[in-house]
Design a protein around this motif. Structure first.
Motif, PDB file in Angstrom:
ATOM      1  N   LYS A  97       0.838  -1.184   0.000  1.00 43.74           N
ATOM      2  CA  LYS A  97       0.000   0.000   0.000  1.00 43.74           C
ATOM      3  C   LYS A  97       0.883   1.248   0.000  1.00 43.74           C
ATOM      4  N   GLU A  98       1.938   1.246   0.812  1.00 42.19           N
ATOM      5  CA  GLU A  98       2.830   2.403   0.889  1.00 42.19           C
ATOM      6  C   GLU A  98       3.766   2.464  -0.311  1.00 42.19           C
ATOM      7  N   LYS A  99       4.230   1.322  -0.788  1.00 37.87           N
ATOM      8  CA  LYS A  99       5.182   1.294  -1.894  1.00 37.87           C
ATOM      9  C   LYS A  99       4.528   1.655  -3.222  1.00 37.87           C
ATOM     10  N   ASN A 100       3.257   1.317  -3.368  1.00 39.86           N
ATOM     11  CA  ASN A 100       2.550   1.627  -4.603  1.00 39.86           C
ATOM     12  C   ASN A 100       1.136   2.098  -4.267  1.00 39.86           C
ATOM     13  N   PRO A 101       0.970   3.379  -4.014  1.00 34.90           N
ATOM     14  CA  PRO A 101      -0.339   3.914  -3.628  1.00 34.90           C
ATOM     15  C   PRO A 101      -1.421   3.710  -4.695  1.00 34.90           C
ATOM     16  N   LYS A 102      -1.029   3.452  -5.933  1.00 33.97           N
ATOM     17  CA  LYS A 102      -2.007   3.248  -7.008  1.00 33.97           C
ATOM     18  C   LYS A 102      -2.505   1.805  -7.080  1.00 33.97           C
ATOM     19  N   ALA A 103      -1.862   0.922  -6.353  1.00 38.17           N
ATOM     20  CA  ALA A 103      -2.261  -0.493  -6.379  1.00 38.17           C
ATOM     21  C   ALA A 103      -3.657  -0.653  -5.790  1.00 38.17           C
ATOM     22  N   GLU A 104      -4.449  -1.492  -6.426  1.00 39.11           N
ATOM     23  CA  GLU A 104      -5.768  -1.805  -5.889  1.00 39.11           C
ATOM     24  C   GLU A 104      -5.621  -3.016  -4.975  1.00 39.11           C
ATOM     25  N   ILE A 105      -5.954  -2.850  -3.730  1.00 34.96           N
ATOM     26  CA  ILE A 105      -5.819  -3.921  -2.750  1.00 34.96           C
ATOM     27  C   ILE A 105      -7.205  -4.293  -2.240  1.00 34.96           C
ATOM     28  N   TYR A 106      -7.490  -5.568  -2.238  1.00 35.11           N
ATOM     29  CA  TYR A 106      -8.754  -6.081  -1.716  1.00 35.11           C
ATOM     30  C   TYR A 106      -8.446  -7.050  -0.586  1.00 35.11           C
ATOM     31  N   VAL A 107      -9.276  -7.024   0.408  1.00 38.33           N
ATOM     32  CA  VAL A 107      -9.157  -7.963   1.519  1.00 38.33           C
ATOM     33  C   VAL A 107     -10.264  -8.997   1.346  1.00 38.33           C
ATOM     34  N   LEU A 108      -9.899 -10.263   1.456  1.00 41.39           N
ATOM     35  CA  LEU A 108     -10.867 -11.350   1.307  1.00 41.39           C
ATOM     36  C   LEU A 108     -10.980 -12.132   2.598  1.00 41.39           C
ATOM     37  N   THR A 109     -12.186 -12.464   2.960  1.00 41.75           N
ATOM     38  CA  THR A 109     -12.384 -13.357   4.091  1.00 41.75           C
ATOM     39  C   THR A 109     -12.065 -14.781   3.629  1.00 41.75           C
ATOM     40  N   PRO A 110     -11.804 -15.674   4.565  1.00 40.81           N
ATOM     41  CA  PRO A 110     -11.553 -17.073   4.188  1.00 40.81           C
ATOM     42  C   PRO A 110     -12.834 -17.755   3.694  1.00 40.81           C
ATOM     43  N   LEU A 111     -12.628 -18.819   2.984  1.00 36.66           N
ATOM     44  CA  LEU A 111     -13.750 -19.661   2.561  1.00 36.66           C
ATOM     45  C   LEU A 111     -14.467 -20.228   3.779  1.00 36.66           C
ATOM     46  N   PRO A 112     -15.730 -20.573   3.622  1.00 36.71           N
ATOM     47  CA  PRO A 112     -16.409 -21.279   4.708  1.00 36.71           C
ATOM     48  C   PRO A 112     -15.834 -22.688   4.876  1.00 36.71           C
ATOM     49  N   VAL A 113     -16.112 -23.269   5.997  1.00 31.95           N
ATOM     50  CA  VAL A 113     -15.810 -24.675   6.238  1.00 31.95           C
ATOM     51  C   VAL A 113     -17.167 -25.354   6.367  1.00 31.95           C
ATOM     52  N   TRP A 114     -17.364 -26.362   5.552  1.00 32.20           N
ATOM     53  CA  TRP A 114     -18.656 -27.023   5.538  1.00 32.20           C
ATOM     54  C   TRP A 114     -18.620 -28.234   6.455  1.00 32.20           C
ATOM     55  N   VAL A 115     -19.060 -28.043   7.658  1.00 35.37           N
ATOM     56  CA  VAL A 115     -19.038 -29.084   8.681  1.00 35.37           C
ATOM     57  C   VAL A 115     -19.922 -30.264   8.263  1.00 35.37           C
ATOM     58  N   ALA A 116     -20.984 -29.994   7.560  1.00 34.65           N
ATOM     59  CA  ALA A 116     -21.918 -31.060   7.165  1.00 34.65           C
ATOM     60  C   ALA A 116     -21.251 -32.116   6.296  1.00 34.65           C
ATOM     61  N   LYS A 117     -20.174 -31.757   5.603  1.00 35.53           N
ATOM     62  CA  LYS A 117     -19.464 -32.735   4.765  1.00 35.53           C
ATOM     63  C   LYS A 117     -18.768 -33.794   5.620  1.00 35.53           C
ATOM     64  N   ASN A 118     -18.233 -33.388   6.764  1.00 39.72           N
ATOM     65  CA  ASN A 118     -17.493 -34.293   7.646  1.00 39.72           C
ATOM     66  C   ASN A 118     -17.754 -33.933   9.114  1.00 39.72           C
ATOM     67  N   PRO A 119     -18.977 -34.072   9.590  1.00 40.46           N
ATOM     68  CA  PRO A 119     -19.260 -33.651  10.961  1.00 40.46           C
ATOM     69  C   PRO A 119     -18.509 -34.456  12.019  1.00 40.46           C
ATOM     70  N   GLU A 120     -18.043 -35.642  11.650  1.00 35.81           N
ATOM     71  CA  GLU A 120     -17.323 -36.466  12.627  1.00 35.81           C
ATOM     72  C   GLU A 120     -15.879 -36.013  12.795  1.00 35.81           C
ATOM     73  N   LYS A 121     -15.395 -35.191  11.905  1.00 35.81           N
ATOM     74  CA  LYS A 121     -14.016 -34.723  11.999  1.00 35.81           C
ATOM     75  C   LYS A 121     -13.947 -33.506  12.917  1.00 35.81           C
ATOM     76  N   GLU A 122     -13.415 -33.722  14.077  1.00 41.39           N
ATOM     77  CA  GLU A 122     -13.352 -32.689  15.100  1.00 41.39           C
ATOM     78  C   GLU A 122     -12.589 -31.454  14.616  1.00 41.39           C
ATOM     79  N   LEU A 123     -11.552 -31.652  13.831  1.00 42.81           N
ATOM     80  CA  LEU A 123     -10.739 -30.546  13.343  1.00 42.81           C
ATOM     81  C   LEU A 123     -11.570 -29.596  12.477  1.00 42.81           C
ATOM     82  N   ILE A 124     -12.452 -30.133  11.649  1.00 36.52           N
ATOM     83  CA  ILE A 124     -13.295 -29.300  10.797  1.00 36.52           C
ATOM     84  C   ILE A 124     -14.261 -28.483  11.645  1.00 36.52           C
ATOM     85  N   VAL A 125     -14.844 -29.089  12.629  1.00 35.33           N
ATOM     86  CA  VAL A 125     -15.766 -28.386  13.525  1.00 35.33           C
ATOM     87  C   VAL A 125     -15.017 -27.265  14.242  1.00 35.33           C
TER      88      VAL A 125
END
Length: 91
Positions: A1-29
């Motif tokens: 942002k400071e090095k190139n003020p003309k750059a277009e920067i977008y912030v993206l949220t992470p993808l969802p995690v679909w617990v329904a695909k693997n509800p038994e996997k504790e890590l996904i939950v």
């Protein structure tokens, strides 16, 4: 942002995690809980503080479970769908 003020920067949220695909996997939950409790709110806060446009990928893909392999990672078709959605937000 400071090095190139003309750059277009977008912030993206992470993808969802679909617990329904693997509800038994504790890590996904656990990952889903972490995303919703602190990761996504923090990303949104940073975008606001930095006055940067936010693309809420989590919201855009909330119904995209059919494009996942394991409830976490997208298929190649899923990445195409995501890329189209992001492109439409940038325009």
């Amino acid at each position: 942002k400071e090095k190139n003020p003309k750059a277009e920067i977008y912030v993206l949220t992470p993808l969802p995690v679909w617990v329904a695909k693997n509800p038994e996997k504790e890590l996904i939950v656990e990952r889903n809980e972490q995303l919703n409790k602190w990761v996504i709110p923090t990303v949104k806060e940073i975008a606001q503080e930095q006055n940067l446009p936010l693309i809420d990928v989590h919201e855009l893909m909330k119904n995209g479970f059919k494009y996942t392999i394991d409830g976490v990672h997208l298929t190649s078709e899923g990445y195409k769908v995501l890329a189209k959605k992001i492109k439409n937000k940038i325009r």
